[in-house]
Design an enzyme around this catalytic site. Structure first.
Site, PDB file in Angstrom:
ATOM      1  N   HIS A  81      -4.824   4.328   7.789  1.00  0.00           N
ATOM      2  CA  HIS A  81      -4.178   5.624   7.526  1.00  0.00           C
ATOM      3  C   HIS A  81      -2.887   5.660   8.322  1.00  0.00           C
ATOM      4  O   HIS A  81      -2.869   5.319   9.511  1.00  0.00           O
ATOM      5  CB  HIS A  81      -5.118   6.759   7.928  1.00  0.00           C
ATOM      6  CG  HIS A  81      -4.405   8.060   8.131  1.00  0.00           C
ATOM      7  ND1 HIS A  81      -3.601   8.615   7.168  1.00  0.00           N
ATOM      8  CD2 HIS A  81      -4.351   8.905   9.206  1.00  0.00           C
ATOM      9  CE1 HIS A  81      -3.080   9.744   7.643  1.00  0.00           C
ATOM     10  NE2 HIS A  81      -3.523   9.938   8.869  1.00  0.00           N
ATOM     11  N   CYS A 105      -7.166  13.481   6.774  1.00  0.00           N
ATOM     12  CA  CYS A 105      -6.686  12.083   6.765  1.00  0.00           C
ATOM     13  C   CYS A 105      -7.760  11.115   6.305  1.00  0.00           C
ATOM     14  O   CYS A 105      -7.446  10.040   5.795  1.00  0.00           O
ATOM     15  CB  CYS A 105      -6.216  11.699   8.161  1.00  0.00           C
ATOM     16  SG  CYS A 105      -4.977  12.829   8.768  1.00  0.00           S
ATOM     17  N   ASN A 133       3.540  10.646   7.696  1.00  0.00           N
ATOM     18  CA  ASN A 133       2.084  10.743   7.590  1.00  0.00           C
ATOM     19  C   ASN A 133       1.754  11.681   6.432  1.00  0.00           C
ATOM     20  O   ASN A 133       1.998  12.877   6.520  1.00  0.00           O
ATOM     21  CB  ASN A 133       1.556  11.280   8.931  1.00  0.00           C
ATOM     22  CG  ASN A 133       0.068  11.498   8.962  1.00  0.00           C
ATOM     23  OD1 ASN A 133      -0.594  11.607   7.934  1.00  0.00           O
ATOM     24  ND2 ASN A 133      -0.471  11.585  10.166  1.00  0.00           N
TER      25      ASN A 133
END
Ligand code: UT7
Length: 333
Positions: free
Chosen positions: A260, A115, A290
């Site tokens: 993020h 991430c 995500n």
């Protein structure tokens, strides 16, 4: 030292949208649970009949970033590709995109920081441009995650969150007021296995699975969701403040925070802790889930496309994820 800036952005999302209702056909979950715990309404998963790859999606995003930057693709002198879902065990995706773009023999680097991968790649690109080693670097974040997700009830805590997609940025030498001010990177390897996918790897190899020496869970992502969540909210706030302090700014100076897109609740918690207004934070997890290393460049590209971020705005990027790794970047777009 030279200054560097983001000269162009682009993103690519596979067309196939999967709603929370669609997931209820595959596992024991509900639209209500997913929206309440994560904010996600749908995500893009590549169509299993028309499968693409993270390098192909990264290539599509790159074409748009190159076009938006106004440079010729032949001006690109390095590629940084952030992904944890590469096409091959080796070589990395960077060389695949280099070949797809027909960019002769320029160097290509792969980054595997999940991430935080795009922030880590941006940090490397920033340093290369600042020192004068390169003038235009293509930075890509791209993930094809849906094929490895456990889409049964067993894997529901993870599979409802993650999506596929790609974003790209051109980082160029700056001759105007656009500038990447600073980047800040951290990691904490003691938590490496709290969010991980162990195989296939050199020590978690397919024949061990076939000989029952390791279990199939090693070949699917595993996450201690509560621990990740608790660490994320602390580290996000710390690393954003670190960037603001370094540049003698406060949260009031942030034109747009692009966190993020891990979980809408994490973004909202961070927003509240920093005292940011709704129009200072951009979220698109509701539509895309995500997308790990792709989430920041997709969100930034979309924020620019939709007019939430304009030239001259102060933008803060921040990420937290597997490793644990986390980081931030503060820039004038
Ligand atoms: O991008 C990389 C970094 N990743 C993150 O930042 C993610 C951080 N973690 C999270 O976002 C959250 O921990 C999750 C969204 C993964 C999970 O949410 P949670 O509020 O922490 O739920 P939980 O894991 O504590 O589970 C609560 C309950 C459990 O049932 P019981 O034991 O209370 O009966 C789970 O079995 O919810 C159940 N559950 C589900 N129910 C319906 C877990 N997943 C689901 C699901 N649908 N998909």
């Amino acid at each position: 030292m030279y200054k560097s800036r983001i000269s162009g952005l682009g993103h690519f999302l596979p067309p196939s949208s999967v709603s929370n209702q669609d997931l209820c056909m595959l596992m024991d979950t509900s639209d209500e649970w997913i929206q309440e715990r994560t904010g996600i309404k749908s995500r893009r998963w590549v169509d299993s009949n028309n499968i693409t790859s993270s390098s192909q999606m990264g290539y599509q995003a790159s074409l748009k970033a190159i076009e938006n930057s106004g440079i010729n693709k032949s001006d690109i002198d390095h590629i940084l590709f952030a992904t944890i879902s590469p096409d091959h065990y080796f070589p990395g995706n960077g060389v695949l995109v280099q070949d797809l773009l027909g960019l002769d023999t320029i160097g290509a680097t792969d980054i595997r920081n999940a991430c935080s991968g795009f922030i880590y790649a941006l940090s490397v690109a920033n340093a290369y441009v600042q020192t004068g080693q390169y003038e235009n670097i293509l930075v890509i974040g791209s993930e094809l995650q849906s094929p490895v997700l456990d889409k049964t009830t067993n894997g529901r805590d993870l599979s409802v969150i993650f999506g596929d997609g790609a974003g790209a940025a051109i980082i160029s030498r700056s001759n105007n007021t656009s500038e990447i001010f600073s980047t800040h990177l951290h990691s904490e390897g003691k938590n490496a296995l709290e969010l991980s996918m162990k195989g296939p790897s050199a020590i978690h190899w397919v024949d061990k699975l076939e000989r029952n020496q390791i279990s199939p869970e090693n070949f699917a992502p595993q996450m201690n969701g509560t621990l990740v969540f608790k660490n994320a909210i602390v580290r996000f706030e710390q690393v954003i403040n670190e960037a603001l302090n370094k540049n003698k700014m406060s949260s009031r100076d942030i034109g747009c925070l692009i966190p993020h897109q891990a979980n809408l609740r994490i973004s909202q918690f961070v927003q509240k802790k920093l005292g940011l207004r709704d129009n200072q934070v951009f979220n698109n997890i509701q539509k895309y889930g995500n997308t790990t290393g792709a989430s920041i460049p997709i969100a930034l590209s979309e924020a620019v496309e939709q007019g939430h971020v304009k030239r001259g705005d102060i933008v803060c990027l921040a990420a937290f994820g597997a490793g644990f790794t986390w980081g931030s970047a503060l820039l004038r777009y």
